[in-house]
Enzyme design. Structure first.
Site, PDB file in Angstrom:
ATOM      1  N   SER A 166       9.246   3.262  28.895  1.00 39.59           N
ATOM      2  CA  SER A 166       8.941   2.949  27.504  1.00 39.59           C
ATOM      3  C   SER A 166       8.160   1.653  27.406  1.00 39.59           C
ATOM      4  O   SER A 166       8.331   0.754  28.217  1.00 39.59           O
ATOM      5  CB  SER A 166      10.231   2.840  26.682  1.00 39.59           C
ATOM      6  OG  SER A 166       9.931   2.581  25.324  1.00 39.59           O
ATOM      7  N   LYS A 220      16.506   7.791  27.987  1.00 43.84           N
ATOM      8  CA  LYS A 220      15.196   7.657  27.332  1.00 43.84           C
ATOM      9  C   LYS A 220      15.142   8.521  26.071  1.00 43.84           C
ATOM     10  O   LYS A 220      14.560   8.124  25.043  1.00 43.84           O
ATOM     11  CB  LYS A 220      14.082   8.063  28.310  1.00 43.84           C
ATOM     12  CG  LYS A 220      12.663   8.056  27.708  1.00 43.84           C
ATOM     13  CD  LYS A 220      12.283   6.693  27.154  1.00 43.84           C
ATOM     14  CE  LYS A 220      10.805   6.499  26.899  1.00 43.84           C
ATOM     15  NZ  LYS A 220      10.072   7.564  26.261  1.00 43.84           N
ATOM     16  N   HIS A 223      17.021   6.696  23.477  1.00 43.65           N
ATOM     17  CA  HIS A 223      16.143   5.580  23.076  1.00 43.65           C
ATOM     18  C   HIS A 223      15.131   6.058  22.045  1.00 43.65           C
ATOM     19  O   HIS A 223      14.933   5.429  21.000  1.00 43.65           O
ATOM     20  CB  HIS A 223      15.424   5.024  24.306  1.00 43.65           C
ATOM     21  CG  HIS A 223      14.212   4.180  24.011  1.00 43.65           C
ATOM     22  ND1 HIS A 223      12.993   4.730  23.645  1.00 43.65           N
ATOM     23  CD2 HIS A 223      14.027   2.838  24.011  1.00 43.65           C
ATOM     24  CE1 HIS A 223      12.122   3.763  23.434  1.00 43.65           C
ATOM     25  NE2 HIS A 223      12.718   2.601  23.656  1.00 43.65           N
ATOM     26  N   ASN A 224      14.483   7.193  22.319  1.00 42.05           N
ATOM     27  CA  ASN A 224      13.466   7.695  21.397  1.00 42.05           C
ATOM     28  C   ASN A 224      14.090   8.132  20.079  1.00 42.05           C
ATOM     29  O   ASN A 224      13.483   7.969  19.011  1.00 42.05           O
ATOM     30  CB  ASN A 224      12.708   8.857  22.030  1.00 42.05           C
ATOM     31  CG  ASN A 224      11.706   8.396  23.074  1.00 42.05           C
ATOM     32  OD1 ASN A 224      11.810   7.289  23.599  1.00 42.05           O
ATOM     33  ND2 ASN A 224      10.747   9.229  23.402  1.00 42.05           N
ATOM     34  N   GLU A 227      14.644   5.107  18.162  1.00 41.92           N
ATOM     35  CA  GLU A 227      13.318   4.694  17.677  1.00 41.92           C
ATOM     36  C   GLU A 227      12.965   5.432  16.379  1.00 41.92           C
ATOM     37  O   GLU A 227      12.455   4.815  15.427  1.00 41.92           O
ATOM     38  CB  GLU A 227      12.285   4.994  18.765  1.00 41.92           C
ATOM     39  CG  GLU A 227      10.850   4.679  18.427  1.00 41.92           C
ATOM     40  CD  GLU A 227       9.906   5.147  19.523  1.00 41.92           C
ATOM     41  OE1 GLU A 227       8.918   5.840  19.212  1.00 41.92           O
ATOM     42  OE2 GLU A 227      10.175   4.842  20.707  1.00 41.92           O
TER      43      GLU A 227
END
Length: 525
Positions: A166, A220, A223-224, A227
């Site tokens: 990222s 990940k 995480h996204n 986001e």
């Protein structure tokens, strides 16, 4: 003569067979923007990288331009070797060529489109790699694919790593957040490169081993998803200031600039400030000219679907995904705007006090989003039997990535104090923060409802908080309804247990006197 001198510096004995060229430390396949910038980053840190791309001409273009240094070409085995002396980058013109130029165990990273291209490249590598070599997938792969690849390659003696990357173009070039997981035997062999090129926060690399199988890509994915939630919350704050308070873009940008000096200090707040201050050539804010129709690549959706699969109430990420879906039906919304009525915003009172409340609402909702994200990660660890490193996950997100913020230092600290922390809201720091923010948070959500300004992320965060802190939810009525129409059974509260209604047993009642006494076989149906 100059070329000969450069060749000697590179270890090439001019006039002799060119076999004694130094081998590469790391191989990378895929020369799109992320791949090129990661290669340059590695070269800057003293590693010799072998670069390959399916379109081979792109390799030579990269060496002649972005990676340009003192470039020499010399005979090597059955072909020509291209070496960029200035950047320690070697070009490869086939998979076999790539593998032949790497030290053992070979470390090869794929930065290609997720899905079938990853499988195709793995298959093309297999004839040229050996037991103990390492294949790394650095794309946005779905974690079940990484689970499958880890098992498949382990059977062949190849160590597979699926790593989240990222930070975008700039992060890849100067320091990304890296989230590697998979075959843990690979970690000692890639740790030096990964932690050298990663972003740093308070002197610590934003990269550590995550856990087993596809856990790196899972983290990940979450995480996204976070986001998505952060961006939706920011958009709702912008909308409230724009339509609720009637503020122009430049003033709203000033508010975000101030917020970026406090508890909300983060990359996304920073870029929001810049976007709102950016004017088109005619002097008007460019942001107001952009079509309000959001896109998505799927990782937020994957997070929401996985949360549903695991039965985890990750409500804020789900609402952020649905908000994008709602934005996508622009034409229908335009028609609805002429048919469906609602209130018009009208603010009275102290504007600065309300903006301060909005800051607290954004902070509190952000805390909820991260609490939900870590609830999901914790549950996934149990479901998939992964050993996950929660303090390191928070550390990995502190720098280099899109959701990087000061706020993540406090999350890292919370999990370092107690790696078995049941919920982020139980940590003293976040418990105090959420209670301090509560009044302003409620004011903002209520104003949004009264003004007719949608706040799905703010609202669901507050609803989750109120639901999570409630000892008795109305699910008792829901269970009675399910037993009434489908004989799905219910369980009795311990304090009301009796011979007729024993504790811990699945119970069915004939609610009308006309039904039967046979219950469904599944309590969770």
């Amino acid at each position: 003569m100059a070329d000969q001198a450069a060749a000697r510096l590179a270890g090439i004995n001019v006039g002799a067979p060119a076999y004694p060229i130094p081998s590469g430390d790391f191989g990378l396949i895929g020369l799109a923007v992320m791949g090129q910038n990661l290669i340059l980053n590695m070269a800057d840190h003293g590693f010799t990288v072998v670069a390959f791309n399916r379109t081979v001409s792109k390799v030579d273009r990269f060496l002649a331009n972005e990676a340009k240094g003192a470039v020499i070409r010399a005979p090597f085995r059955d072909g020509m070797l291209t070496l960029s002396l200035g950047k320690s980058i070697i070009g490869a013109h086939s998979i076999q060529d790539l593998c032949s130029k790497l030290k053992k165990p070979r470390r090869i990273m794929l930065l290609v489109m997720a899905g079938k291209p990853v499988d195709d490249f793995i298959e093309s590598l297999l004839p040229f790699v050996e037991q103990g070599d390492i294949i790394i997938d650095g794309g946005n792969s779905h974690f079940p694919d990484s689970n499958r690849r880890a098992k498949y390659l382990a059977e062949k003696g190849i160590r597979f790593v699926g790593t989240g990357v990222s930070g975008g173009e700039e992060g890849a070039r100067y320091g990304p957040s890296l989230m590697p997981g998979g075959n843990e035997e690979a970690w000692p062999y890639i740790k030096d490169i990964f932690q050298s090129i990663a972003a740093r926060s308070d002197g610590e690399p934003c990269c550590d081993w995550v856990g087993d199988e596809g856990s790196g890509h899972y983290v990940k994915m979450v995480h996204n998803g976070i986001e998505y939630g952060d961006m939706q919350l920011i958009c709702e704050a912008y909308d409230i200031m724009k339509r609720g308070l009637g503020m122009p873009a430049s003033e709203i940008g000033d508010v975000f600039a101030k917020w970026n000096t406090g508890v909300l200090d983060s990359f996304l707040i920073e870029i929001t400030r810049d976007v709102l201050h950016f004017n088109d050539d005619d002097g008007t804010p460019l942001v107001e000219k952009i079509l309000d129709k959001a896109g998505q690549k799927g990782t937020g959706k994957w997070t929401a679907i996985n949360a549903l699969d695991l039965g985890m109430p990750v409500t804020l990420i789900g609402e952020a995904v649905f908000a994008r879906c709602l934005s996508a039906i622009k034409d229908e919304r335009v028609r609805a705007s002429t048919i469906l009525g609602g209130p018009s915003p009208s603010f009275t009172g102290d504007r600065q006090v309300f903006i301060d409340n909005l800051e607290q609402a954004l902070y509190a909702s952000k805390i909820i989003s991260y609490a939900q994200g870590f609830m999901l990660i914790q549950n996934a660890a149990k479901e998939y039997r992964w050993k996950l490193n929660k303090p390191s996950i928070a550390l990995m997100w502190r720098g280099g990535c899109i959701i990087r913020s000061v706020f993540l230092k406090d999350i890292t600290s919370a999990y370092r104090k107690n790696s078995d922390l049941e919920n982020l809201l139980f940590d003293d720091f976040f418990n105090k923060a959420i209670h301090h923010a509560q009044n302003g948070w409620r004011d903002v959500v209520s104003k949004g409802a009264l003004w007719g300004i949608p706040t799905p992320a703010f609202s669901t965060a507050l609803s989750f908080y109120d639901g999570y802190r409630t000892r008795g939810l109305p699910a008792n009525l829901l269970q009675a309804q399910r037993d009434y129409f489908g004989a799905h059974t219910f369980r009795i509260k311990p304090e009301y247990a009796s011979d007729n209604f024993p504790e811990g047993k699945d119970i069915h009642v004939n609610w009308t006197g006309r039904g039967g006494n046979v219950s469904a076989s599944s309590y969770v149906a």
